[in-house]
Write a protein that holds these residues in place. Structure first.
Motif, mmCIF file in Angstrom:
data_model
loop_
_atom_site.group_PDB
_atom_site.id
_atom_site.type_symbol
_atom_site.label_atom_id
_atom_site.label_comp_id
_atom_site.label_asym_id
_atom_site.label_seq_id
_atom_site.Cartn_x
_atom_site.Cartn_y
_atom_site.Cartn_z
ATOM 1 N N GLU A 103 44.926 -16.914 -17.475
ATOM 2 C CA GLU A 103 46.065 -16.266 -16.818
ATOM 3 C C GLU A 103 46.381 -14.911 -17.412
ATOM 4 O O GLU A 103 47.109 -14.117 -16.829
ATOM 5 C CB GLU A 103 47.300 -17.182 -16.947
ATOM 6 C CG GLU A 103 47.118 -18.512 -16.220
ATOM 7 C CD GLU A 103 48.211 -19.507 -16.570
ATOM 8 O OE1 GLU A 103 49.132 -19.143 -17.337
ATOM 9 O OE2 GLU A 103 48.140 -20.644 -16.081
ATOM 10 N N LYS A 104 45.836 -14.647 -18.601
ATOM 11 C CA LYS A 104 46.176 -13.397 -19.283
ATOM 12 C C LYS A 104 44.947 -12.844 -20.001
ATOM 13 O O LYS A 104 44.150 -13.617 -20.549
ATOM 14 C CB LYS A 104 47.291 -13.669 -20.296
ATOM 15 C CG LYS A 104 47.888 -12.440 -20.934
ATOM 16 C CD LYS A 104 49.010 -12.838 -21.884
ATOM 17 C CE LYS A 104 49.560 -11.620 -22.624
ATOM 18 N NZ LYS A 104 50.523 -12.005 -23.662
ATOM 19 N N LEU A 105 44.815 -11.525 -19.970
ATOM 20 C CA LEU A 105 43.715 -10.871 -20.683
ATOM 21 C C LEU A 105 44.299 -9.861 -21.657
ATOM 22 O O LEU A 105 45.116 -9.011 -21.271
ATOM 23 C CB LEU A 105 42.793 -10.142 -19.697
ATOM 24 C CG LEU A 105 41.663 -9.309 -20.318
ATOM 25 C CD1 LEU A 105 40.621 -10.198 -20.988
ATOM 26 C CD2 LEU A 105 40.997 -8.427 -19.263
ATOM 27 N N ILE A 142 43.122 -6.949 -24.381
ATOM 28 C CA ILE A 142 41.985 -6.155 -24.875
ATOM 29 C C ILE A 142 42.279 -5.813 -26.328
ATOM 30 O O ILE A 142 43.142 -4.969 -26.617
ATOM 31 C CB ILE A 142 41.808 -4.847 -24.055
ATOM 32 C CG1 ILE A 142 41.785 -5.136 -22.544
ATOM 33 C CG2 ILE A 142 40.552 -4.106 -24.518
ATOM 34 C CD1 ILE A 142 40.539 -5.724 -22.004
#
Lengths: 265, 149
Positions: free
Chosen positions: A3-5, A7
């Motif tokens: 649901e979340k990325l 970096i």
């Protein structure tokens, strides 16, 4: 799908972010594929961390950054041939452009491309914990103590430049997952046997390794030791019966051990 | 998340979920030649694109990972009125087996020939490894045909 990325911009940031609900995103060939074995709400992308790249030589070892791809290892003049043999087990050139050495190690798949070779060559991992401290663990230790080390970021893998390692992989096609991959290696006079048996085990065969370091073993002796290994409980499936798989593993170890001891790669 | 990238030579910006697959982002952009013949399993090769000059499977890359990157898709090669020499060679050789892998094969062939105008049989074999099934054989035949042109 996650649901979340996030970096991550540094190894320390990535290591600090890792928890039980997140996973590191390396090449993406497992995290992002259909029916992935990785179940995480948050993916921590480590693809832009320069510290995780690069292949260097130091004190008889080749240090390979965790984000080095299979194809980069194949293209490198520093990576030993025995490790390149394992990289070629991944049939797709495009997938080799994506899949990384660190990702393959972290996944611990029982059809792993690299683990048997890394076990047989006594590879050493550099692991970063949540505090940013780096420690070294041999790949067998990483497997045995995975529950304790699972949130560590794999920074690099170190393999000996000079080692005699031979591997054999059994699969329906070059693009298929392997039913059995076996490696036998000799490093500084000690024999090590690594095996990846699909849906069964991913391990170093310590007893057989010790025995082979002392003397030659017959196929039957190896087979009996395999039968005594409680982790090697093969199941009957499309690839064959448990008896057939034990036989295949025994004769393969025997054949590879002869090649290693005879100095033939 | 705002994603800025270059697709087939043109600057593009998207305000999308960064966990979206790159292939889905490219479909939003109208790049329909990036196919999906294995439901994101990642072995067929029909979703091959170039990210910063490297062939990757678009289904196995997240949109958030390509921020700032240059992407090439099969849509950027030619069109129905103006085929590239590679696309025309594929038709001439009769190796367009399906509409799934053929666009990606044309892209990969173009990439290979840009890097190496005279690939050896071995190099051709290595590049065809990126596709699964019958398209692999077609790709090899096409490259041999290209070598003869």
């Amino acid at each position: 799908m996650a649901e979340k990325l996030v970096i991550a911009s540094s190894a320390k940031e990535a290591a600090a972010l890792k928890n039980s609900k997140s996973a590191f995103l390396a090449g993406g060939t497992e995290d992002n594929r259909l029916n992935s074995t990785v179940d995480a709400k948050t993916l921590i992308s480590i693809g832009r961390i320069a510290d995780l790249d690069g292949i260097t030589k130091k004190d008889g070892c080749i240090r390979i950054g965790a984000m080095t791809t299979f194809q980069e290892m194949l293209d490198s003049s520093l990576v030993p041939d025995y490790l390149k043999d394992a990289c070629r087990f991944m049939g797709s050139r495009t997938k080799r452009n994506m899949a990384t050495v660190g990702g393959n190690i972290a996944l611990r798949r029982t059809d792993s491309y690299l683990y048997p070779t890394l076990i047989a060559s006594h590879a050493v991992l550099e692991l970063m914990d949540a505090k940013g401290e780096v420690s070294e663990r041999c790949v067998c230790c990483y497997l045995k103590r995975y529950d304790e080390l699972k949130d560590c970021l794999i920074v690099a893998v170190n393999v000996p430049q000079k080692a005699s390692v031979v591997s054999k992989r059994y699969a329906n096609t070059v693009q298929s997952h392997a039913v059995l991959t076996v490696s036998v290696g000799e490093v500084e006079g000690k024999i090590r046997v690594g095996v990846a048996a699909k849906n069964t085990a991913l391990k170093s065969l310590c007893d057989i390794s010790e025995a082979l370091s002392q003397k030659d073993l017959s196929d039957d002796e190896i087979k009996k030791m395999i039968e005594a290994d409680k982790d090697l409980r093969f199941e009957s499936d499309i690839f064959g019966s448990p008896e057939y798989k034990r036989y295949l593993l025994a004769v393969t170890i025997s054949d590879l051990a002869k090649k290693v001891k005879g100095g033939k790669r | 998340m705002r994603i800025d990238c270059i697709i087939n030579g043109k600057n593009r910006s998207f305000d999308i979920d960064p966990t979206m697959r790159l292939r889905d982002m490219l479909l939003i952009n109208g790049n329909f030649a990036v196919r999906d013949s294995d439901d994101c399993e990642g072995f067929c090769g029909s979703d091959t694109v170039l990210v910063d000059g490297t062939p990757v499977y678009a289904n196995l890359v997240l949109a958030g990972e390509v921020n700032g990157c240059e992407i090439r898709t099969p849509d950027g090669l030619g069109n129905s009125q103006h085929l590239t020499i590679v696309q025309q060679a594929m038709i001439d050789a009769g190796v367009v087996q399906s509409a799934y892998n053929a666009p990606a094969a044309a892209l990969l062939l173009t990439w290979l020939l840009e890097k190496n105008p005279n690939p050896s049989k071995e190099e051709i074999g290595k590049e065809s490894e990126s596709f699964q099934g019958g398209d692999q054989g077609c790709l090899k035949r096409n490259l041999h045909q290209r070598r003869r042109l």
